[in-house]
Design an enzyme around this catalytic site. Sequence first.
Site, PDB file in Angstrom:
ATOM      1  N   CYS A   1       0.839  -0.987   0.589  1.00 20.38           N
ATOM      2  CA  CYS A   1      -0.369  -0.127  -0.180  1.00 20.38           C
ATOM      3  C   CYS A   1       0.452   1.298  -0.123  1.00 20.38           C
ATOM      4  CB  CYS A   1      -1.279   0.026   1.201  1.00 20.38           C
ATOM      5  SG  CYS A   1      -1.720  -1.323   1.238  1.00 20.38           S
TER       6      CYS A   1
ATOM      7  N   ASN B   1     -10.149  -0.341   0.183  1.00 23.15           N
ATOM      8  CA  ASN B   1      -9.074   0.124  -0.329  1.00 23.15           C
ATOM      9  C   ASN B   1      -8.552  -1.033  -1.128  1.00 23.15           C
ATOM     10  OD1 ASN B   1      -6.465  -0.157   0.715  1.00 23.15           O
ATOM     11  ND2 ASN B   1      -6.054  -1.268   2.547  1.00 23.15           N
TER      12      ASN B   1
ATOM     13  N   HIS C   1      -2.908   6.906   2.515  1.00 18.43           N
ATOM     14  CA  HIS C   1      -3.624   5.637   2.275  1.00 18.43           C
ATOM     15  C   HIS C   1      -5.447   5.630   2.443  1.00 18.43           C
ATOM     16  CE1 HIS C   1      -4.002   1.548   1.094  1.00 18.43           C
ATOM     17  NE2 HIS C   1      -4.036   0.927   1.876  1.00 18.43           N
TER      18      HIS C   1
END
Length: 319
Positions: A111, A276, A246
């Site tokens: 990520c 996500n 993020h």
Amino acid sequence: MFVKIKGTGSCLPEKVLDNAAISQLVDTNDEWIQSRTGIKSRHIVGKETAVSMAAVAAEKALEDAGITAEEIDLLIVSSVSSEQLLPCTACSVQKELGAVNAAAFDLNAACSGFIVAYQMAAGQIKAGLSKKALLIGVECLSNIVNWKDRGTCILFGDGAGAAVISAEEEGNIEIPSVLHSDGSRGEVLTCKNPTGERKDRSLEGYVAMDGREIYKFAVRQVPAVIDEILEKAEKSVEEIDLFVLHQANRRIVEAIAKRLKQPIEKFPMDMMQNGNMSSASIPVLLDELKQEGKLQPGMKIIVAGFGAGLTWGGMYLEW
Ligand code: UT7
């Protein structure tokens, strides 16, 4: 003088999977998912691939930047979930775009991948080895998620975000940025290479996560890394207009805002409709903000991410 983001683009798959649809697959419900994560729905690939989504996002970013594919001399794709290992996704995107003058390669920092790509490219620009770089975060996480594991399958979505970066002019370039990794804690978020493990349908081939550990790690390390970036950029937290983080989980973003003592309005979020998207989360959010007219010239922005590895980091940008 800073390296600037000159253009952004994004591409999300057509198919939308909402929480009600997920509750048909595993024992969960909309209330649980929304209250723990903020996520209502996510996009999932159907006919799209990592290469097709990355190419669309990249074309939009090039158009937004007003430059041609031939002008790109560095093309970095960040992904943990592309369908292909060889050739690398970046080379296939290069072919799609006709970015014939670019050096193209993939990187995997989970990520944090877009942040790592930005810092690698900015370093190349600062060193005089590159002038215009195309950075893409693209994920088809639905391919590596275990759709029988309610602890993970509710979280992730597919998509691609892209940014073109370059320096304004030759000269001394500042890159106020920070990167960290801690491989000793890698076991909290794993996915074995599916080429070996998936053949026998072993669960080893899918994403496995200790959610609580990731949560604690993010809430502790992201504010700390933001403090480091602020120090390098010689800015106070109050001077920052936006924190583009993020998009893992609404509660994580809220906890970070609280620790920094900053209003939540400075922390834009899109995980409600996108989930996500790992390394695609930050570039997609930047593109959405740009399209909504929320990024104005001169704005001071901190971008920060965290994820498997463990990896975490961020940078200061002036829009
Ligand atoms: O890019 C980084 C990616 N990772 C993350 O961002 C993850 C960060 N972590 C989190 O966001 C949270 O840890 C989760 C949202 C993943 C889970 O929330 P939690 O509050 O930490 O829940 P938990 O895992 O401790 O589970 C609490 C309960 C358990 O039931 P029992 O044992 O108390 O009876 C779970 O079995 O909730 C249950 N549970 C669910 N219930 C309904 C776990 N997943 C679900 C679900 N629906 N989807």
